[in-house]
Scaffold this motif. Structure first.
Motif, PDB file in Angstrom:
ATOM      1  N   ALA A 183       6.401   0.099  31.672  1.00 44.79           N
ATOM      2  CA  ALA A 183       5.549  -0.506  32.689  1.00 44.79           C
ATOM      3  C   ALA A 183       6.003  -1.921  33.019  1.00 44.79           C
ATOM      4  CB  ALA A 183       4.099  -0.521  32.215  1.00 44.79           C
ATOM      5  N   ALA A 184       6.495  -2.633  32.003  1.00 44.65           N
ATOM      6  CA  ALA A 184       6.938  -4.008  32.204  1.00 44.65           C
ATOM      7  C   ALA A 184       8.371  -4.091  32.717  1.00 44.65           C
ATOM      8  CB  ALA A 184       6.817  -4.786  30.889  1.00 44.65           C
ATOM      9  N   ASP A 185       9.117  -2.995  32.588  1.00 45.72           N
ATOM     10  CA  ASP A 185      10.533  -3.005  32.951  1.00 45.72           C
ATOM     11  C   ASP A 185      10.877  -1.689  33.654  1.00 45.72           C
ATOM     12  OD1 ASP A 185      13.238  -3.278  33.179  1.00 45.72           O
ATOM     13  OD2 ASP A 185      13.645  -3.515  31.043  1.00 45.72           O
ATOM     14  N   PRO A 186      10.663  -1.602  34.954  1.00 42.70           N
ATOM     15  CA  PRO A 186      10.892  -0.346  35.685  1.00 42.70           C
ATOM     16  C   PRO A 186      12.311   0.192  35.543  1.00 42.70           C
ATOM     17  CG  PRO A 186       9.689  -1.932  37.034  1.00 42.70           C
ATOM     18  CD  PRO A 186      10.143  -2.670  35.818  1.00 42.70           C
ATOM     19  N   GLU A 187      13.262  -0.662  35.210  1.00 43.36           N
ATOM     20  CA  GLU A 187      14.650  -0.219  35.078  1.00 43.36           C
ATOM     21  C   GLU A 187      14.797   0.858  34.005  1.00 43.36           C
ATOM     22  OE1 GLU A 187      19.016  -2.090  33.847  1.00 43.36           O
ATOM     23  OE2 GLU A 187      17.360  -3.419  34.390  1.00 43.36           O
ATOM     24  N   VAL A 188      13.984   0.765  32.943  1.00 43.74           N
ATOM     25  CA  VAL A 188      14.109   1.725  31.844  1.00 43.74           C
ATOM     26  C   VAL A 188      13.149   2.900  31.991  1.00 43.74           C
ATOM     27  CG1 VAL A 188      14.823  -0.120  30.288  1.00 43.74           C
ATOM     28  CG2 VAL A 188      12.440   0.609  30.300  1.00 43.74           C
ATOM     29  N   ALA A 189      12.314   2.875  33.015  1.00 45.99           N
ATOM     30  CA  ALA A 189      11.272   3.892  33.160  1.00 45.99           C
ATOM     31  C   ALA A 189      11.807   5.324  33.191  1.00 45.99           C
ATOM     32  CB  ALA A 189      10.436   3.605  34.404  1.00 45.99           C
ATOM     33  N   PRO A 190      12.898   5.626  33.930  1.00 48.32           N
ATOM     34  CA  PRO A 190      13.374   7.021  33.942  1.00 48.32           C
ATOM     35  C   PRO A 190      13.790   7.522  32.556  1.00 48.32           C
ATOM     36  CG  PRO A 190      14.302   5.792  35.780  1.00 48.32           C
ATOM     37  CD  PRO A 190      13.633   4.787  34.901  1.00 48.32           C
ATOM     38  N   LEU A 191      14.461   6.687  31.779  1.00 47.71           N
ATOM     39  CA  LEU A 191      14.861   7.091  30.437  1.00 47.71           C
ATOM     40  C   LEU A 191      13.644   7.269  29.536  1.00 47.71           C
ATOM     41  CD1 LEU A 191      18.094   5.085  29.500  1.00 47.71           C
ATOM     42  CD2 LEU A 191      17.818   7.576  29.544  1.00 47.71           C
TER      43      LEU A 191
ATOM     44  N   GLU B 242      21.128  -2.932  25.650  1.00 48.94           N
ATOM     45  CA  GLU B 242      22.080  -2.383  26.612  1.00 48.94           C
ATOM     46  C   GLU B 242      22.905  -1.261  25.997  1.00 48.94           C
ATOM     47  OE1 GLU B 242      24.436  -5.575  28.038  1.00 48.94           O
ATOM     48  OE2 GLU B 242      22.801  -6.528  29.170  1.00 48.94           O
ATOM     49  N   LEU B 243      23.386  -1.478  24.775  1.00 51.44           N
ATOM     50  CA  LEU B 243      24.191  -0.454  24.107  1.00 51.44           C
ATOM     51  C   LEU B 243      23.392   0.824  23.892  1.00 51.44           C
ATOM     52  CD1 LEU B 243      25.982  -2.601  21.355  1.00 51.44           C
ATOM     53  CD2 LEU B 243      27.017  -1.650  23.415  1.00 51.44           C
ATOM     54  N   LEU B 244      22.174   0.663  23.387  1.00 51.89           N
ATOM     55  CA  LEU B 244      21.360   1.832  23.056  1.00 51.89           C
ATOM     56  C   LEU B 244      20.944   2.610  24.298  1.00 51.89           C
ATOM     57  CD1 LEU B 244      19.233   0.071  20.328  1.00 51.89           C
ATOM     58  CD2 LEU B 244      20.670   2.083  19.931  1.00 51.89           C
ATOM     59  N   LEU B 245      20.592   1.919  25.357  1.00 48.82           N
ATOM     60  CA  LEU B 245      20.149   2.603  26.559  1.00 48.82           C
ATOM     61  C   LEU B 245      21.322   3.263  27.286  1.00 48.82           C
ATOM     62  CD1 LEU B 245      17.498   0.000  27.742  1.00 48.82           C
ATOM     63  CD2 LEU B 245      17.075   2.231  26.677  1.00 48.82           C
ATOM     64  N   GLU B 246      22.488   2.643  27.232  1.00 49.08           N
ATOM     65  CA  GLU B 246      23.661   3.306  27.799  1.00 49.08           C
ATOM     66  C   GLU B 246      23.993   4.562  27.013  1.00 49.08           C
ATOM     67  OE1 GLU B 246      28.377   2.511  28.913  1.00 49.08           O
ATOM     68  OE2 GLU B 246      27.077   0.827  28.373  1.00 49.08           O
TER      69      GLU B 246
ATOM     70  N   ARG C  15      14.884  -4.608  23.511  1.00 48.02           N
ATOM     71  CA  ARG C  15      14.671  -5.430  24.709  1.00 48.02           C
ATOM     72  C   ARG C  15      13.385  -6.239  24.590  1.00 48.02           C
ATOM     73  NH1 ARG C  15      16.135  -3.072  30.498  1.00 48.02           N
ATOM     74  NH2 ARG C  15      18.164  -3.669  29.657  1.00 48.02           N
ATOM     75  N   ARG C  16      12.355  -5.633  23.996  1.00 46.25           N
ATOM     76  CA  ARG C  16      11.059  -6.312  23.877  1.00 46.25           C
ATOM     77  C   ARG C  16      11.156  -7.573  23.029  1.00 46.25           C
ATOM     78  NH1 ARG C  16       8.422  -2.175  22.247  1.00 46.25           N
ATOM     79  NH2 ARG C  16       8.334  -2.605  20.019  1.00 46.25           N
ATOM     80  N   VAL C  17      12.035  -7.570  22.006  1.00 52.55           N
ATOM     81  CA  VAL C  17      12.140  -8.733  21.118  1.00 52.55           C
ATOM     82  C   VAL C  17      13.325  -9.625  21.471  1.00 52.55           C
ATOM     83  CG1 VAL C  17      10.963  -7.532  19.245  1.00 52.55           C
ATOM     84  CG2 VAL C  17      13.469  -7.456  19.357  1.00 52.55           C
ATOM     85  N   GLY C  18      13.966  -9.346  22.608  1.00 54.54           N
ATOM     86  CA  GLY C  18      15.008 -10.246  23.080  1.00 54.54           C
ATOM     87  C   GLY C  18      16.409  -9.946  22.609  1.00 54.54           C
ATOM     88  N   ARG C  19      16.634  -8.799  21.978  1.00 57.22           N
ATOM     89  CA  ARG C  19      17.990  -8.423  21.568  1.00 57.22           C
ATOM     90  C   ARG C  19      18.633  -7.632  22.710  1.00 57.22           C
ATOM     91  NH1 ARG C  19      18.016  -4.895  17.779  1.00 57.22           N
ATOM     92  NH2 ARG C  19      15.806  -4.641  17.302  1.00 57.22           N
TER      93      ARG C  19
END
Length: 300
Positions: free
Chosen positions: A165-173, A291-295, A282-286
Motif C-alpha cells: 500500500a505504501a509502495d505501489p511499485e512492489v504491489a504486483p509481486l 532490490e536483489l530480493l525483489l529482482e 525496504r521497510r527498514v531501509g536496506r
C-alpha cells in the motif's frame, strides 16, 4: 570481560526488534550472570555473530568447549531449545544444559563457528546443506506450541499488504506472493518440525558430524517452506550472472528432486519468502537487499 554486542546485532535489533534496546542494555549483566551460574570461562565473543543473539565461545568447568548464546524474547529462544532437544543432535547442534529457557540463555555444543558450508563451492555447499536439512524434518513433539507456517506467514502477509500500500511499485509481486500463499495453505501435504530460517550460513562444521545446523526459528509445516530459503542463497551472485534466472530455475528443480519435494510448491514458497524478505528489507531501509530480493522474486 566486557560483553559488548557486535555491531551487526545492534543494527539488526534496531531494525526489527521492539524489545531490542532494553534487552541490549541488560545484556552485559545477563551475560555475566549466565557465565557465573554455569562456572564458565570466557574465550571471546563471536564476531560478526548473528542478527538476533549474542554468541560467546566459552569453556565449561571441566575444560570442555561450549557456546553460550543469549537472545531477546522476540527471538523465541524457548522454541529453539525445545526444537534442539527434540532433534537430539541429529542434524543440529546439541543443547548442553537444562537451564530455564525463560532467561533466553542456551549453552550449546561447540562447533567451528568460522566454518560454514558457505565456504564450499556452490554446488557442494547446496548438496551438504540440503542433506543436513533433510535430517531435521521429523514429526513435531506431542503437544508442541510451535508456530505453524500458516500462522507465521499470516503475520508476514499483513506486513506485506501494508508495504504494498505504501509502495505501489512492489504491489504486483506482493499480490502474486499472497495469492500463491493461499493456494499452498489450502492443501498442505505434511506437517514436519522445520528449521524455519535455514540457509548455508546456518550450517557449521562439527566434530561428531561433518555439518550441523544452528540457529533455528522452528515452525511446523511442509518441507517446501523450509527448503525455499535455501533456493536463494548467494542471491547477490545469482543476480550478477547473465544466466541468473535460468540458474535459479535449475536450482529449484535440482533441490526439489534431490529432497523429493514438489517442485511447484517449492517455487511458490520461494516466491513468497523472497517477496516477504524484500518488502521487509525496504521497510527498514536496506534498499540494496530489497532490490536483489525483489529482482530474484521476479524470476520465479
Amino acid at each position: 570481560m566486557a560483553f559488548e554486542p557486535p555491531r551487526r546485532l545492534v543494527r539488526a535489533l534496531g531494525e526489527t526488534a521492539p524489545d531490542g534496546d532494553g534487552w541490549l542494555e541488560r545484556l552485559p549483566g545477563l551475560a555475566r550472570q549466565a557465565v557465573a551460574l554455569r562456572e564458565l570461562t570466557v574465550e571471546r565473543v563471536q564476531v560478526p555473530g548473528g542478527r538476533s543473539s549474542l554468541v560467546v565461545l566459552v569453556r565449561r568447568a571441566d575444560g570442555s568447549p561450549a557456546v553460550l548464546k543469549l537472545a531477546p524474547p522476540r527471538a523465541r529462544p524457548e522454541s529453539e531449545r525445545v526444537a534442539l532437544a527434540h532433534w537430539g543432535g541429529r542434524g543440529a547442534v546439541q543443547v548442553l544444559d537444562e537451564a530455564d529457557p525463560a532467561e533466553g540463555v542456551l549453552l550449546l555444543e561447540r562447533l567451528h563457528p568460522d566454518v560454514s558450508v558457505r565456504s564450499l563451492p556452490e554446488a557442494k555447499a547446496l548438496l551438504e546443506a540440503a542433506g543436513t536439512l533433510r535430517r531435521l524434518w521429523v514429526e513435531p513433539p506431542a503437544g508442541h506450541r510451535f508456530e505453524t507456517v500458516a500462522e507465521r506467514t499470516g503475520r508476514q502477509a499483513e506486513a506485506m499488504r501494508s508495504g504494498a500500500a505504501a509502495d505501489p511499485e512492489v504491489a504486483p509481486l506482493v499480490e502474486a506472493a499472497l495469492a500463491i500463499r493461499e493456494e499452498l495453505l489450502a492443501e498442505p501435504p505434511e506437517r514436519f518440525l522445520l528449521h524455519g530460517t535455514f540457509r548455508q550460513s546456518k550450517v557449521l562444521a562439527g566434530d561428531r558430524m561433518p555439518w550441523l545446523a544452528v540457529g533455528p526459528d522452528p515452525v511446523v509445516g511442509e518441507s517446501a517452506f523450509d527448503l525455499a530459503r535455501l533456493v536463494r542463497d548467494r542471491v547477490e551472485d545469482l543476480i550478477a550472472r547473465p544466466s541468473g534466472a535460468a540458474t535459479t530455475r535449475r536450482r529449484v528443480k535440482r533441490l526439489a528432486e534431490s529432497l523429493e519435494v514438489d517442485q511447484e510448491r517449492l517455487r511458490g514458497w520461494t516466491l513468497f519468502r523472497a517477496v516477504e524478505s524484500g518488502v521487509r528489507a525496504r521497510r527498514v531501509g536496506r534498499e540494496r537487499d530489497a532490490e536483489l530480493l525483489l529482482e530474484f522474486a521476479g524470476w520465479l
